[in-house]
Design a protein around this motif. Structure first.
Motif, PDB file in Angstrom:
ATOM      1  N   SER A 157     -21.599  11.588   5.498  1.00 26.64           N
ATOM      2  CA  SER A 157     -21.202  12.563   6.511  1.00 26.64           C
ATOM      3  C   SER A 157     -20.523  11.974   7.743  1.00 26.64           C
ATOM      4  CB  SER A 157     -22.397  13.398   6.938  1.00 26.64           C
ATOM      5  OG  SER A 157     -22.720  14.245   5.890  1.00 26.64           O
ATOM      6  N   GLU A 158     -21.085  10.866   8.272  1.00 28.93           N
ATOM      7  CA  GLU A 158     -20.454  10.333   9.491  1.00 28.93           C
ATOM      8  C   GLU A 158     -19.119   9.694   9.159  1.00 28.93           C
ATOM      9  OE1 GLU A 158     -23.156   9.368  13.297  1.00 28.93           O
ATOM     10  OE2 GLU A 158     -23.215   7.879  11.717  1.00 28.93           O
ATOM     11  N   ALA A 159     -18.995   9.185   7.911  1.00 26.74           N
ATOM     12  CA  ALA A 159     -17.760   8.489   7.547  1.00 26.74           C
ATOM     13  C   ALA A 159     -16.748   9.439   6.935  1.00 26.74           C
ATOM     14  CB  ALA A 159     -18.089   7.374   6.554  1.00 26.74           C
ATOM     15  N   TRP A 164     -25.532  17.938  15.608  1.00 25.12           N
ATOM     16  CA  TRP A 164     -24.077  17.859  15.713  1.00 25.12           C
ATOM     17  C   TRP A 164     -23.718  16.491  16.267  1.00 25.12           C
ATOM     18  CZ3 TRP A 164     -26.139  22.812  17.205  1.00 25.12           C
ATOM     19  CH2 TRP A 164     -25.699  23.874  16.417  1.00 25.12           C
ATOM     20  N   HIS A 165     -22.430  16.152  16.151  1.00 34.14           N
ATOM     21  CA  HIS A 165     -21.950  14.917  16.777  1.00 34.14           C
ATOM     22  C   HIS A 165     -21.098  15.221  17.998  1.00 34.14           C
ATOM     23  CE1 HIS A 165     -23.274  13.028  13.029  1.00 34.14           C
ATOM     24  NE2 HIS A 165     -23.275  11.900  13.708  1.00 34.14           N
ATOM     25  N   GLY A 166     -20.125  16.135  17.799  1.00 32.40           N
ATOM     26  CA  GLY A 166     -19.264  16.424  18.939  1.00 32.40           C
ATOM     27  C   GLY A 166     -18.651  17.804  18.866  1.00 32.40           C
ATOM     28  N   PRO A 182     -29.259   5.623  13.007  1.00 34.40           N
ATOM     29  CA  PRO A 182     -27.795   5.582  12.924  1.00 34.40           C
ATOM     30  C   PRO A 182     -27.325   5.730  11.479  1.00 34.40           C
ATOM     31  CG  PRO A 182     -28.582   3.854  14.359  1.00 34.40           C
ATOM     32  CD  PRO A 182     -29.795   4.442  13.688  1.00 34.40           C
ATOM     33  N   THR A 183     -26.311   6.535  11.292  1.00 36.51           N
ATOM     34  CA  THR A 183     -25.701   6.867   9.985  1.00 36.51           C
ATOM     35  C   THR A 183     -26.686   7.561   9.031  1.00 36.51           C
ATOM     36  OG1 THR A 183     -26.118   4.795   8.801  1.00 36.51           O
ATOM     37  CG2 THR A 183     -24.116   4.892  10.143  1.00 36.51           C
ATOM     38  N   GLY A 184     -27.843   7.957   9.527  1.00 37.56           N
ATOM     39  CA  GLY A 184     -28.804   8.698   8.701  1.00 37.56           C
ATOM     40  C   GLY A 184     -29.577   7.847   7.713  1.00 37.56           C
ATOM     41  N   ALA A 222     -32.844   7.652  22.223  1.00 32.37           N
ATOM     42  CA  ALA A 222     -32.349   6.374  21.697  1.00 32.37           C
ATOM     43  C   ALA A 222     -31.666   6.484  20.328  1.00 32.37           C
ATOM     44  CB  ALA A 222     -33.519   5.396  21.599  1.00 32.37           C
ATOM     45  N   HIS A 223     -30.519   5.822  20.224  1.00 31.13           N
ATOM     46  CA  HIS A 223     -29.779   5.777  18.954  1.00 31.13           C
ATOM     47  C   HIS A 223     -29.381   4.325  18.652  1.00 31.13           C
ATOM     48  CE1 HIS A 223     -27.702   7.505  15.627  1.00 31.13           C
ATOM     49  NE2 HIS A 223     -26.517   7.603  16.150  1.00 31.13           N
ATOM     50  N   THR A 224     -30.203   3.377  19.096  1.00 29.48           N
ATOM     51  CA  THR A 224     -30.005   1.921  19.061  1.00 29.48           C
ATOM     52  C   THR A 224     -29.010   1.470  20.131  1.00 29.48           C
ATOM     53  OG1 THR A 224     -28.180   1.722  17.462  1.00 29.48           O
ATOM     54  CG2 THR A 224     -30.427   1.771  16.555  1.00 29.48           C
ATOM     55  N   ASN A 254     -26.567  -0.849  19.563  1.00 27.33           N
ATOM     56  CA  ASN A 254     -25.233  -1.117  18.984  1.00 27.33           C
ATOM     57  C   ASN A 254     -24.900  -0.249  17.776  1.00 27.33           C
ATOM     58  OD1 ASN A 254     -24.347  -3.581  20.533  1.00 27.33           O
ATOM     59  ND2 ASN A 254     -26.336  -4.286  19.776  1.00 27.33           N
ATOM     60  N   HIS A 255     -25.566   0.871  17.628  1.00 27.96           N
ATOM     61  CA  HIS A 255     -25.359   1.749  16.464  1.00 27.96           C
ATOM     62  C   HIS A 255     -25.544   0.985  15.150  1.00 27.96           C
ATOM     63  CE1 HIS A 255     -23.614   5.100  14.067  1.00 27.96           C
ATOM     64  NE2 HIS A 255     -24.135   5.809  15.048  1.00 27.96           N
ATOM     65  N   ARG A 256     -26.639   0.222  15.050  1.00 28.54           N
ATOM     66  CA  ARG A 256     -26.936  -0.530  13.825  1.00 28.54           C
ATOM     67  C   ARG A 256     -27.923   0.265  12.986  1.00 28.54           C
ATOM     68  NH1 ARG A 256     -26.308  -6.226  16.028  1.00 28.54           N
ATOM     69  NH2 ARG A 256     -24.028  -6.323  15.854  1.00 28.54           N
ATOM     70  N   PHE A 286     -27.770  16.165  19.312  1.00 32.11           N
ATOM     71  CA  PHE A 286     -26.435  15.594  19.169  1.00 32.11           C
ATOM     72  C   PHE A 286     -26.579  14.088  19.007  1.00 32.11           C
ATOM     73  CE2 PHE A 286     -24.996  19.598  20.667  1.00 32.11           C
ATOM     74  CZ  PHE A 286     -23.636  19.680  20.380  1.00 32.11           C
ATOM     75  N   ASP A 287     -25.736  13.499  18.164  1.00 32.62           N
ATOM     76  CA  ASP A 287     -25.784  12.050  17.964  1.00 32.62           C
ATOM     77  C   ASP A 287     -24.602  11.372  18.654  1.00 32.62           C
ATOM     78  OD1 ASP A 287     -27.757  12.849  16.242  1.00 32.62           O
ATOM     79  OD2 ASP A 287     -27.006  11.745  14.512  1.00 32.62           O
ATOM     80  N   ASP A 288     -24.821  10.147  19.072  1.00 39.58           N
ATOM     81  CA  ASP A 288     -23.768   9.214  19.500  1.00 39.58           C
ATOM     82  C   ASP A 288     -23.361   9.313  20.964  1.00 39.58           C
ATOM     83  OD1 ASP A 288     -23.832   8.309  16.922  1.00 39.58           O
ATOM     84  OD2 ASP A 288     -21.983   9.300  16.298  1.00 39.58           O
ATOM     85  N   GLY A 289     -23.827  10.335  21.694  1.00 41.80           N
ATOM     86  CA  GLY A 289     -23.561  10.383  23.142  1.00 41.80           C
ATOM     87  C   GLY A 289     -22.102  10.458  23.533  1.00 41.80           C
TER      88      GLY A 289
HETATM   89 ZN   LIG Z   1     -24.596   7.857  15.043  1.00 43.56          ZN
END
Ligand SMILES: [Zn+2]
Length: 362
Positions: free
Chosen positions: A357-359, A37-39, A274-276, A234-236, A238-240, A96-99
């Motif tokens: 999905s993220e976009a 999940w993200h949020g 990031p972004t799969g 870790a998810h990078t 800068n989300h790169r 969960f992604d993105d914290g």
């Molecule tokens: Zn992400």
């Protein structure tokens, strides 16, 4: 409900009632499931960002299902079992992604009701700076605006007309995102631009900032959750993503890992693309950066022969209902795919294209 949707749900209901979901779960019981999940919404974010967010009510339903069918384990245990060459049956990992801040505020209290642990993949630069994500904030402002028509000197439709809501919301978002990314170079001037747009669209940006809707968790929140047994990974920095920014994979992963380790005083070895988007070329720099496992957004179960740097996950949000979630967790679609493409039994396909999905928020 559209006719197509009605048929889809009728077939899924039938499949579940005759036990097909159970058969799918049984056939793939030795495959570790990972959910992403993200949020979880603080207010009503899932109504505008349905693939990114889920409501607390739906989240609780998903966890009820997991509680009945699986044993929840953490990623450290999953890696141990992977290395031993055998996964126990019927296990799931929650990620969960993105914290996002909503993880500590909304998701964790619900996870605690069930006694479940989870991993959150943190973007350390966002954790450190405590600046809200401007691209999400700007999208939210356009989606929330109570205005019916918008005439902006700097954002015109192709034929110079005013934007009408709700039909032109997506178009206006695209125009504004382009301006945000191409006209301004530093965060502060971008933020001023977003504030100007919020004022024009009559959206109370101060309340979005105050409630930290688009903020990441800060260091104190991340540290507290780590002490409580949640894995902060870790998810990078800068989300790169590792495809477009192939040159920076090691730097991004290593910086993120070291920042977290310094903060938490614990080893950080798990990574999420990031972004799969992912490819095999990223494996070597990730290993050099000290990463042991990495999760994708390719669906399906994971086996001891699945590479630890290409783990599959089931991505979920409010855009999928409970029945669809249970269908995806049954792996029936994955089993059908494997019959046609047996070479993908253990290794998922690389995903190098732009990620929907993220976009996908409209
Ligand atoms: Zn992400």
């Amino acid at each position: 409900m559209e006719v197509k949707q009605f048929f889809k749900f009728s077939i899924l209901l039938l499949a579940r009632s005759i036990g097909l979901f159970r058969i799918g779960r049984f056939l793939t019981r030795r495959g570790l499931m990972i959910v992403a999940w993200h949020g979880v919404s603080i207010h009503d974010e899932h109504e505008r960002f349905c693939s990114l967010f889920i409501s607390p009510e739906s989240f609780r339903k998903r966890l009820c299902f997991l509680a009945k069918q699986y044993k929840v384990i953490d990623l450290d245990e999953a890696v141990r079992q992977h290395q031993s060459g055998r996964f126990h049956a019927n296990q799931v990992v929650i990620t969960f992604d993105d914290g996002f801040h909503n993880f500590s505020k909304v998701a964790v209290p619900i996870l605690n009701e069930f006694g479940f642990t989870a991993t959150n993949y943190i973007v350390t630069n966002q954790m450190n700076t405590q600046r809200p994500s401007l691209s999400l904030l700007l999208r939210d402002i356009v989606l929330r605006s109570p205005k019916r028509e918008v005439q902006l000197a700097l954002a015109q439709t192709d034929d110079g007309k005013q934007f009408s809501f709700p039909e032109d919301r997506k178009k206006l978002t695209n125009v504004l995102m382009k301006i945000l990314n191409e006209t301004f170079s530093d965060y502060d001037s971008k933020f001023e631009f977003v504030k100007t747009i919020a004022a024009h669209l009559e959206v109370d940006i101060e309340s979005l900032i105050r409630n930290r809707i688009w903020h990441s968790m800060d260091r104190a929140e991340v540290t507290k959750l780590s002490e409580d047994g949640f894995l902060m990974q870790a998810h990078t920095h800068n989300h790169r993503n590792v495809v477009e920014y192939a040159d920076t994979v090691q730097f991004e992963a290593e910086t993120c890992r070291k920042e977290l380790e310094k903060e938490l005083g614990k080893k950080v070895v798990h990574f999420c693309y990031p972004t799969g988007r992912w490819n095999r070329q990223a494996w070597e720099p990730l290993q050099r950066a000290g990463i042991q496992s990495a999760t994708t957004t390719m669906q399906g179960p994971n086996f001891p022969k699945t590479p630890l740097l290409a783990l599959r996950r089931i991505l979920n949000g409010e855009d999928r209902n409970q029945l669809e979630f249970e269908f995806e967790m049954s792996n029936i679609k994955w089993l059908a795919h494997i019959i046609l493409h047996p070479k993908n039994l253990f290794v998922p396909n690389e995903k190098t294209k732009g990620y929907a999905s993220e976009a996908k928020i409209f």
